[in-house]
Design a protein around this motif. Structure first.
Motif, PDB file in Angstrom:
ATOM      1  N   UNK A 240     -18.548   0.632  19.481  1.00  0.00           N
ATOM      2  CA  UNK A 240     -19.621   1.322  20.329  1.00  0.00           C
ATOM      3  C   UNK A 240     -20.907   0.584  20.483  1.00  0.00           C
ATOM      4  N   UNK A 241     -21.770   1.226  21.361  1.00  0.00           N
ATOM      5  CA  UNK A 241     -22.911   0.720  21.912  1.00  0.00           C
ATOM      6  C   UNK A 241     -23.941   0.328  20.402  1.00  0.00           C
ATOM      7  N   UNK A 242     -23.844   1.331  19.573  1.00  0.00           N
ATOM      8  CA  UNK A 242     -24.818   1.120  18.645  1.00  0.00           C
ATOM      9  C   UNK A 242     -24.445  -0.061  17.928  1.00  0.00           C
ATOM     10  N   UNK A 243     -23.435  -0.482  17.687  1.00  0.00           N
ATOM     11  CA  UNK A 243     -22.759  -1.531  16.741  1.00  0.00           C
ATOM     12  C   UNK A 243     -23.195  -2.772  17.152  1.00  0.00           C
ATOM     13  N   UNK A 244     -23.119  -2.701  18.509  1.00  0.00           N
ATOM     14  CA  UNK A 244     -23.564  -3.900  19.221  1.00  0.00           C
ATOM     15  C   UNK A 244     -25.283  -4.210  19.301  1.00  0.00           C
ATOM     16  N   UNK A 245     -25.721  -3.008  19.613  1.00  0.00           N
ATOM     17  CA  UNK A 245     -27.295  -2.999  19.360  1.00  0.00           C
ATOM     18  C   UNK A 245     -27.643  -3.513  18.019  1.00  0.00           C
TER      19      UNK A 245
END
Ligand SMILES: Nc1ncnc2c1ncn2[C@@H]1O[C@H](COP(=O)(O)OP(=O)(O)O)[C@@H](O)[C@H]1O
Ligand SMILES: O=C(O)[C@@H](CO)OP(=O)(O)O
Length: 400
Positions: A240-245
């Motif tokens: 998800x987005x948080x993992x990439x952030x």
């Protein structure tokens, strides 16, 4: 270091599957689960469908597979359906029929789904004519109502979304769904309209939304989504987005993640990011230079009338540029990780303190939804081509 390259590397679903899913002695091992198989089939749908399908095809002898990717993205791959996005087309209907056919005629003992954003438009099966479905989807995606509400309507107007496809699967055969999330908050019943998820939304919820957007006349097509399933269904969000952030933050000095769930009208989101920047300039609160501020999510753009060439990130960045305090250096990057921002050929843009764009020009570009029409003249656009993934949008503000 090229931040765009790093964001895309960390968003690569093949790499993540390699990290998180193991296949051993005819079993799928992931997230403390062990799911055995002898005759598995694969259904891979969405913007990340090709690399996700490749991961499984390389490691498992599949009895059958269905892969659906957006139009123009299959490259040299064979036996892949290219379908319409963001509006469904005749191939989306074809893909919906193929999915049902596969599930009702093949001999299998496990269904592996690989689901990513875009799946809602890419597969469909509904009583509503294609022309009307396209019109409804067009109104939905340009109404500024947010993806959860958009997909509540899609699920209830469809015969396969919102877990309905599970009812076509034979006997008690288990289902494992690997999901790349592009929905803020990761509601699995929203990602790609929750093909394999139990749905808690109701016909009444869908009706309310239809009323709000002037489409109440389609309420006769609403059908309820299943509220329970009588088989094992494992839905596993692999990325998800948080993992990439978090991974991006790890490689940047003095980085701060604000949220992976930013929503709201894109131009307001740009103003809010500017407010945070301005207060940091004036008070060193919440951040003191040098810093990187990271955000992710899905700002909306409400379009009324004709639109120029633009996208969410174009509007976030232009609005930021308008309101950010002038004087010191800054850069704001806005990137659609799928490689396509709005109706443009760009993945996103970068605005910097060196760009002297007149406020009137920014206002006009925002009014006419022509952000890229303007940014093109200032060298602010970023082109990546299609990326075969989608963890939504990422914003990186650099104050050196
Ligand atoms: N010219 C435009 N300017 C700004 N936004 C646009 C424009 N055209 C389409 N959009 C917005 O782009 C969104 C869909 O495009 P996209 O960024 O590719 O989203 P998704 O990844 O969800 O498909 C819609 O919310 C729509 O309002
Ligand atoms: O398929 C969908 O429903 C949405 C959310 O997952 O994806 P996209 O916005 O990329 O179309």
């Amino acid at each position: 270091m090229d931040i765009v390259e790093k964001i895309l590397e960390y968003s690569n679903p093949y790499n993540v599957l390699q990290e998180k899913v193991k296949i051993k002695d005819n079993s799928l091992l992931f997230n403390n689960e062990n799911i055995p198989f002898n005759k598995p089939i694969l259904i891979s749908v969405g913007k990340a469908s090709l690399p996700m399908a490749r991961f499984f095809s390389e490691r498992i002898e599949l009895k059958a597979k269905l892969i659906v990717t957006p139009k123009g993205t299959k490259g040299k791959e064979n036996n892949v359906i290219e379908a319409g996005h963001p509006l469904p087309d005749e191939n989306s209907i074809e893909a919906g029929k193929k999915m049902i056919e596969l599930l009702t005629t093949e001999d299998y003992d496990l269904v592996i789904f690989a689901i990513s954003g875009g799946a809602s438009a890419l597969v469909e099966y509904s009583e509503i004519s294609l022309d009307e479905l396209r019109m409804i989807n067009k109104i939905l995606v340009t109404s500024g109502i947010g993806i959860n509400k958009i997909n509540i309507v899609r699920k209830h107007l469809s015969k396969i979304k919102g877990g309905k496809i599970l009812e076509y699967i034979k006997d008690k055969i288990p289902v494992v769904s690997f999901i790349v999330s592009d929905v803020p908050g990761n509601d699995i019943s929203s990602i790609g309209s929750g093909l394999t998820s139990i749905d808690t939304s109701t016909n009444e919820n869908a009706l309310e939304i239809l009323k709000d957007i002037g489409l109440e006349r389609y309420s006769k097509y609403l059908t309820e989504t299943p509220k329970s399933v009588s088989r094992i269904v494992k839905n596993y969000i692999i990325l998800d987005n948080m993992e990439v952030l978090k991974k991006v933050a790890n490689i940047l000095d003095n980085s701060f993640i604000l949220t992976s769930e930013i929503r709201g009208e894109a131009r307001d989101v740009g103003t809010i990011i500017a407010s945070i920047y301005n207060s940091s300039e004036n008070y060193n609160v919440p951040l003191r230079r040098p810093y990187y501020l990271l955000l992710g999510g899905e700002p909306e753009v409400t379009i009324q009338g004709k639109a120029g060439k633009g996208g969410r990130n174009g509007e976030v960045c232009l609005s930021f540029l308008k309101y950010a305090k002038k004087g010191n250096r800054f850069e704001l990057l806005g990137l659609a990780t799928d490689g396509v921002d709005g109706n443009s050929e760009y993945a996103g843009c970068k605005v910097t303190s060196d760009m002297k764009i007149a406020e009137d020009d920014i206002d006009t570009a925002l009014e006419t939804h022509n952000s890229y029409g303007l940014l093109e003249n200032y060298g602010g656009t970023i082109k990546t081509g299609y990326t075969h993934t989608n963890v939504n949008n990422i914003y990186v503000l650099r104050a050196p």
